[in-house]
Design an enzyme around this catalytic site. Sequence first.
Site, PDB file in Angstrom:
ATOM      1  N   GLU A  78       0.777  -1.225   0.000  1.00 47.97           N
ATOM      2  CA  GLU A  78       0.000   0.000   0.000  1.00 47.97           C
ATOM      3  C   GLU A  78       0.819   1.290   0.000  1.00 47.97           C
ATOM      4  O   GLU A  78       0.388   2.293  -0.571  1.00 47.97           O
ATOM      5  CB  GLU A  78      -0.935   0.001   1.230  1.00 47.97           C
ATOM      6  CG  GLU A  78      -1.965  -1.099   1.237  1.00 47.97           C
ATOM      7  CD  GLU A  78      -2.980  -0.954   0.115  1.00 47.97           C
ATOM      8  OE1 GLU A  78      -3.347   0.200  -0.207  1.00 47.97           O
ATOM      9  OE2 GLU A  78      -3.388  -1.978  -0.450  1.00 47.97           O
ATOM     10  N   SER A 450     -47.924 -38.288  23.471  1.00 50.65           N
ATOM     11  CA  SER A 450     -47.775 -39.220  24.600  1.00 50.65           C
ATOM     12  C   SER A 450     -46.630 -38.861  25.529  1.00 50.65           C
ATOM     13  O   SER A 450     -46.556 -39.373  26.656  1.00 50.65           O
ATOM     14  CB  SER A 450     -47.578 -40.642  24.069  1.00 50.65           C
ATOM     15  OG  SER A 450     -48.714 -41.058  23.350  1.00 50.65           O
TER      16      SER A 450
END
Length: 754
Positions: A78, A450
């Site tokens: 950069e 159940s």
Amino acid sequence: MLLLAGLLALLFAVALALAVAYPNLPAIDSLADYRPKLPLRVFSADGVQLGEFGEERRQFLPIGQMPQVMKDAVLAAEDARFYQHGGVDYKGVARAALENLRDARSQGASTITMQVARNFYLSTEKTFTRKIYEILLALKIERLLTKDQILELYMNQIFLGQRASGFAAAAEIYFGKKLKDVTVAEAAMLAGLPKAPSAYNPIANPKRARARQRYIIDRMFETGFITEAQHDEALAQTLHYRTPVDDPVHAEFVAETARQLVFAQYGEDAYTRGLNVYLTVNAADQAVAYRALRRGLMDYELRQVYRGPEAYVDLPGDAALIDARVAEALAEHPDKGDLRAAVVLEASPRKVTALLQSGDSIVVTGAGLRPVTSGLSDKAGPSKQIRRGAVARAMKDAKGEWVLTQLPEVEGALVAMDPRSGAVRALVGGFDFGKSKFNHVTQAWRQPGSSFKPFIYSAALEKGFTPATVVNDAPLFFDAGETGSQPWEPKNYDGKFEGPMPLQAALAKSKNMVSIRVLQATGADFAQQWVQNFGFDADKHPAFLTMALGAGSVTPMQMATAYSTFANGGFRLPPMLIQRVTDQKGKLLLEAKPPVLDESLRTVPARNAFVMDTLLQEVTRSGTAARAQATLKRADLYGKTGTTNDSMDAWFAGFQPTLTAVVWIGYDTPRKLGDRETGGGLALPVWIEFMQTALRGVAVQELAPPEGVVQSGPYWMFDEFAQDRGISSLGLDDHVPQPASTEERRSILDLFRR
């Protein structure tokens, strides 16, 4: 002459712009007291990161802790002259400005300081005006901060794709390692991301990212940051990336639940303060729970009719263009863990060739095509046929062979907790968090079927019933006034009636007629009040006889809490998920203490819980869940299967004294799972697979009988109801239909013949 005039005009324009812009620059004092937004992180009890929340995924790292190789890679990529210039590379800026005037597109040349100015204060709009502001802010920043401070801001703030901000977070996300451990090659790959995080993403665009990385490695050598040997070694290194399938723990529902709890406490600050949330969940248990539920749902899905491909893609005739087209198409059909999306390249009833998102080609033959047989038939409709361009799903079976299948429509949930503390050990809220974020553990209100019977039986114990009470399994009929809705003639699941039997055997066999008679004798109003002791809501269980068959509404989390009440001897403990919360520096902000089991927490008498445990143990020994003890080879297992009317919900809820687990399977919009699908066939295998691992190394534990119970033969009962002092029988006068004799069947046939 024209060139000179143009240059003078440009300089005048720049000077004018600077004069106008400078007074309007934003204040930059906040940079000197930089407080990055640190995300909320969620960890398991054993320190495994389960999730991260916030706009940015960031791990702030002071410049002194940044590895030199990472700083060198960034500078080479950069701004190699970063430590020499005053914030602006004038030669580069002039070149960029000329290009911008020519085609209105900035050519970059931004220094690291200029990028800091842009990232903190400016938009991403590429204009001449923004570039002017960028230059002025850079000059201002250079006067306020040292070079190291500026580089620290940049390396912690810059966006690097995958929601990662800063290089420390990026190293974790892309490579699964700490920044201090990255190699030259890995540092170069990360340093290539700021230029265009999406375009140079090494996972999504490996070729383009590799080219950028090679350029940066060359630049590092040219600028003297690395030696020739390091340069050659970096170019030769093969990089290995962390991908979602590498994560062993799938805890998205757990992490999201924790996020909601923390947000309720801290609001929006939760996402920026760097809070660390430690849960009660065990990472190993969570991973097993995820795999067990997923396997159960996929096993069910493999038995379903093939519904057809998810979509169709127009593939180019040029083979060189196919890979890019497939990658583009599958972006809309992401992989769901090990259930991979694939585009079919060739298809026949005996062989299918397809391409995965990764670019790998797979070939499916033989048994791997069985789940999609109808889609490979010539008679398949145009929307159901598997042909070139079809988007299908593929997964590997136990032998590592590819199988074609489909995304399941069925859903499920698994939650496990320690009944001694309420601490949640594992939570899986559905098949796939990416497919649906609806948490079925906490949000799905379903009929328990159940699996609710034990709570009716528990109420009955208080009214004089014992496990030895003989109840008739004979037909029943009720008018609308007794059911609260319409006339009702209930049936047993298998359609058979077996006559008188002990209560213990009736629960083990899940006999509906017995449960209804028991509730009728106990009183629906009393039972409705009693079930609240386990954490159920009375209004969701109307006081009608249908409650005996679990016609009310529960969540899997409620069921886990309720069954834990049986497991711990009668104490109802609220679920506990969060152990503690700390700030970014480790300061303790919140800590949850495990409850002390004293009588203030008791909601069910100890003897009631114990007798119910003996009934539930028989279910796993000889009843509808006998596979549990047979498979796990231990007797300290207790639980109950559950299948609702028309098989719309399948449950298994059970426990070992140190661990409760509940599994539910069903469709979001209730519909039949199948005539032969039950809780014992669907949910129980998931529970067994989870418990098989979770209980490894846990000693078998016998439950000690509390005061107030006595053993009479094979049955435990309240001492005041022993020796037939309780209810000894119920409904014995009711008629049990007998099968027709041979002579009767012949007479009926003769009538039809006439």
